[in-house]
Motif scaffolding. Structure first.
Motif, short mmCIF file in Angstrom:
data_model
loop_
_atom_site.label_atom_id
_atom_site.label_comp_id
_atom_site.label_asym_id
_atom_site.label_seq_id
_atom_site.Cartn_x
_atom_site.Cartn_y
_atom_site.Cartn_z
N ARG A 123 93.42 -54.92 -19.12
CA ARG A 123 93.22 -53.92 -18.06
C ARG A 123 92.95 -52.54 -18.66
NH1 ARG A 123 96.05 -50.10 -15.74
NH2 ARG A 123 97.94 -50.58 -16.89
N LEU A 124 93.76 -52.16 -19.63
CA LEU A 124 93.61 -50.83 -20.23
C LEU A 124 92.29 -50.70 -21.00
CD1 LEU A 124 97.28 -50.30 -21.38
CD2 LEU A 124 96.05 -48.88 -19.70
N CYS A 125 91.90 -51.74 -21.70
CA CYS A 125 90.63 -51.68 -22.43
C CYS A 125 89.45 -51.57 -21.46
CB CYS A 125 90.47 -52.89 -23.35
SG CYS A 125 91.55 -52.81 -24.80
N ARG A 126 89.50 -52.32 -20.38
CA ARG A 126 88.43 -52.19 -19.37
C ARG A 126 88.41 -50.78 -18.79
NH1 ARG A 126 90.49 -57.19 -17.84
NH2 ARG A 126 91.39 -56.27 -15.97
N LYS A 127 89.59 -50.22 -18.58
CA LYS A 127 89.67 -48.85 -18.06
C LYS A 127 89.12 -47.85 -19.09
CE LYS A 127 92.94 -45.85 -15.67
NZ LYS A 127 94.33 -45.74 -15.17
N CYS A 128 89.43 -48.06 -20.36
CA CYS A 128 88.88 -47.19 -21.42
C CYS A 128 87.36 -47.22 -21.38
CB CYS A 128 89.36 -47.65 -22.79
SG CYS A 128 91.08 -47.28 -23.16
N ILE A 129 86.80 -48.41 -21.26
CA ILE A 129 85.35 -48.55 -21.23
C ILE A 129 84.77 -47.82 -20.03
CG2 ILE A 129 83.46 -50.22 -20.93
CD1 ILE A 129 85.28 -52.19 -22.60
N ARG A 130 85.38 -48.03 -18.85
CA ARG A 130 84.90 -47.34 -17.63
C ARG A 130 84.94 -45.83 -17.80
NH1 ARG A 130 88.23 -50.85 -15.03
NH2 ARG A 130 89.66 -49.20 -14.45
N MET A 131 86.04 -45.31 -18.35
CA MET A 131 86.18 -43.87 -18.49
C MET A 131 85.23 -43.31 -19.55
SD MET A 131 88.17 -42.79 -16.27
CE MET A 131 88.74 -43.84 -14.98
N MET A 132 85.02 -44.04 -20.63
CA MET A 132 84.06 -43.57 -21.64
C MET A 132 82.65 -43.50 -21.04
SD MET A 132 85.16 -45.20 -25.31
CE MET A 132 84.95 -46.89 -24.78
N GLU A 133 82.31 -44.49 -20.20
CA GLU A 133 81.01 -44.46 -19.55
C GLU A 133 80.93 -43.34 -18.52
OE1 GLU A 133 80.61 -48.45 -18.05
OE2 GLU A 133 80.03 -49.25 -20.01
N LYS A 134 81.97 -43.21 -17.73
CA LYS A 134 81.98 -42.18 -16.68
C LYS A 134 81.82 -40.78 -17.26
CE LYS A 134 84.85 -40.28 -12.99
NZ LYS A 134 86.05 -40.45 -12.17
N TYR A 135 82.53 -40.50 -18.34
CA TYR A 135 82.52 -39.16 -18.92
C TYR A 135 81.57 -39.03 -20.13
CZ TYR A 135 86.55 -38.35 -15.96
OH TYR A 135 87.39 -38.23 -14.88
N SER A 136 80.78 -40.07 -20.38
CA SER A 136 79.84 -40.06 -21.51
C SER A 136 80.55 -39.70 -22.82
CB SER A 136 78.68 -39.10 -21.25
OG SER A 136 77.98 -39.48 -20.09
#
Length: 170
Positions: A123-136
């Motif tokens: 869950r946390l890794c998927r969230k990391c990926i989402r946030m890295m994409e969201k904030y470039s």
């Protein structure tokens, strides 16, 4: 007598719940972040005393770092928020859990082993990926700890796919 006021906090994009930000002066920011820092410090003290990180202590670390990450996102420090999420994910990894799947080809059997925090890790890794994409902010993957955590996550995904293919083949 005139009254003096000082602006210490303000909001940006408040009508946009996904991108709303809370700005504050640095001293207030530190004061508001203090509970997370204090809890992380208590966890570190307990780890030093015990000499190891138990599952319960790892859960406390995860909660403190994830709550800190949410605060950092809210206050506009997305890079620090992503780093805090990676730190939380790192506490889900136990050195003994690095082999997520085991296939005994001689006996034709398989065992899928997940550590006690493997679902949190995913869950946390998927969230990391989402946030890295969201904030470039994929540049964060150039740092040692995020690179290490994502390497383990990617290996876990490969092993899961391999195990699923093996089970399907049987």
């Amino acid at each position: 007598m005139g009254k003096n006021y000082q602006l210490v906090a303000w909001t940006d994009n408040i009508s946009d719940s996904e991108n709303g930000r809370l700005g504050m002066i640095p001293s207030l920011h530190y004061e508001m972040q203090e509970p997370y820092i204090r809890e992380i410090g208590r966890c570190q003290a307990e780890e030093r005393k015990a000499g190891t990180v138990s599952t319960d202590l790892a859960r406390r670390y995860v909660r403190a770092y994830e709550e800190n990450a949410e605060f950092m996102f809210l206050t506009g420090f997305s890079g620090d928020g992503i780093r805090s999420l990676f730190k939380a994910a790192s506490y889900c990894i136990d050195d003994e859990d690095l082999n997520w799947a085991y296939i005994d080809t001689d006996l034709g059997s398989y065992t899928y082993y997940c550590g006690p925090l493997s679902h949190e890790f995913d869950r946390l890794c998927r969230k990391c990926i989402r946030m890295m994409e969201k904030y470039s902010r994929t540049d964060i993957l150039l740092e040692d700890e995020p690179k290490y955590v994502m390497g383990i996550y990617n290996e876990h995904l490969r092993e899961s796919r391999d195990l699923a293919a093996y089970v399907e083949k049987d």
